[in-house]
Scaffold this active site. Structure first.
Site, mmCIF file in Angstrom:
data_model
loop_
_atom_site.group_PDB
_atom_site.id
_atom_site.type_symbol
_atom_site.label_atom_id
_atom_site.label_comp_id
_atom_site.label_asym_id
_atom_site.label_seq_id
_atom_site.Cartn_x
_atom_site.Cartn_y
_atom_site.Cartn_z
ATOM 1 N N ARG A 122 11.327 -2.006 11.212
ATOM 2 C CA ARG A 122 10.231 -1.881 11.973
ATOM 3 C C ARG A 122 10.008 -2.688 13.031
ATOM 4 O O ARG A 122 10.113 -3.978 12.887
ATOM 5 C CB ARG A 122 8.923 -1.668 11.265
ATOM 6 N N ARG B 258 -9.477 1.530 8.600
ATOM 7 C CA ARG B 258 -9.253 -0.137 8.534
ATOM 8 C C ARG B 258 -10.219 -0.756 9.558
ATOM 9 O O ARG B 258 -9.867 -1.886 9.891
ATOM 10 C CB ARG B 258 -7.954 0.236 9.722
ATOM 11 N N LYS C 174 0.745 -1.226 0.054
ATOM 12 C CA LYS C 174 -0.095 0.102 -0.057
ATOM 13 C C LYS C 174 0.673 1.352 -0.062
ATOM 14 O O LYS C 174 0.650 2.312 -0.887
ATOM 15 C CB LYS C 174 -0.790 0.048 1.288
ATOM 16 N N ARG D 146 -0.562 -8.932 13.117
ATOM 17 C CA ARG D 146 -1.184 -8.075 12.273
ATOM 18 C C ARG D 146 -1.998 -8.669 11.269
ATOM 19 O O ARG D 146 -2.928 -8.160 10.934
ATOM 20 C CB ARG D 146 -0.034 -7.181 11.667
ATOM 21 N N ARG E 134 11.646 -6.061 5.071
ATOM 22 C CA ARG E 134 11.584 -4.386 4.746
ATOM 23 C C ARG E 134 12.478 -3.769 5.561
ATOM 24 O O ARG E 134 12.902 -4.202 6.667
ATOM 25 C CB ARG E 134 10.177 -4.304 5.248
#
Ligand code: AP5
Length: 215
Positions: free
Chosen positions: A160, A88, A13, A171, A127
């Site tokens: 992160r 969300r 996203k 998540r 990431r």
């Protein structure tokens, strides 16, 4: 044009919203990035959100709605926006629609970026990001020129905290329980498009551009 990008954590996203905002000359509003900036600045909101985000669960609807509506109402969003990470929950989506309708605005298109759970886990655990430039990389799929260093700022890249494997699992669970119902919500309103997010970033951008182009 006012757009929403939907999809599980790691669907791309944020990566896509940057390209789409540039392409349509609209502003990119990421609820996750705004919360991380609040954390960095050690504001009350940032301090409250920290533990919640690190556990992979959701910040309360009221807090998020106040924060996001403040950004949507700013002059730089008047020509349009692409929302990433918000709404969300169905409550967030309903209140967003109500608030936009009061101003004579609406969401024009919602793009659901579909990616398998295996790909999501690979993308999130690889990431890297730069706290200074805000750029996101991936160790294999989108590596920096020098390993571990941001191409733009020259600063060391970070991971992160919520990309740790057990937080990623939480998540994904939070996504399935709280966010996936938005697919049906927007389908019923006739604004949903579905895009395969498993290809290379440029091909996904092109598919989103096509899906959002006014008919
Ligand atoms: P947030 O920051 O919004 O996290 P998220 O939705 O889980 O999304 P991500 O940022 O992890 O993934 P992404 O889809 O943007 O993927 P990206 O482009 O980075 O939210 C964090 C937390 O804040 C939440 O858990 C919650 O606590 C709180 N929060 C935020 N909004 C909230 C709300 N509305 N209500 C309540 N709480 C809220 O890509 C991932 C990786 O894949 C990158 O390394 C990238 O380089 C790579 N990649 C991207 N595209 C491709 C591709 N096509 N091929 C290969 N690799 C790719």
């Amino acid at each position: 044009m006012n757009l929403v990008l939907l999809g599980p954590p790691g669907a791309g996203k944020g990566t896509q919203a940057v390209q789409i905002a540039q392409s349509f000359e609209i502003v990119h509003l990421s609820s996750g990035d705004i919360l991380r900036a609040e954390r960095k600045n050690k504001t009350d909101l940032g301090n409250k959100a920290q533990g919640i985000m690190d556990r992979g669960v959701l910040v309360s609807d009221n807090v998020i709605l106040a924060m996001m509506m403040d950004h949507i109402d700013r002059p730089d969003a008047a020509a349009g926006f692409v929302l990433d990470g918000f709404p969300r929950t169905v409550v967030q989506a309903e209140r967003l629609d109500e608030s936009l309708a009061e101003k004579g605005k609406k969401i024009n298109a919602v793009v659901n970026i579909q990616v398998s759970e295996d790909d999501v886990v690979k993308r999130l655990t690889g990431r890297l990001y730069c706290a200074k430039s805000g750029r996101t990389y991936h160790v294999d799929f989108s590596p920096p020129k020098s390993p571990g260093i941001c191409d733009e700022s020259g600063e060391p890249l970070l991971r992160r905290k919520d990309d740790e494997p057990d937080v990623v699992r939480q998540r994904l669970l939070t996504y399935r329980q709280a966010t996936e119902p938005l697919v049906g919500y927007y389908r019923e309103r006739g604004v949903l498009c579905v895009v395969d997010g498993s290809g290379a970033p440029d091909s996904v951008t092109e598919a989103i551009r096509k899906a959002c182009r006014p008919q």
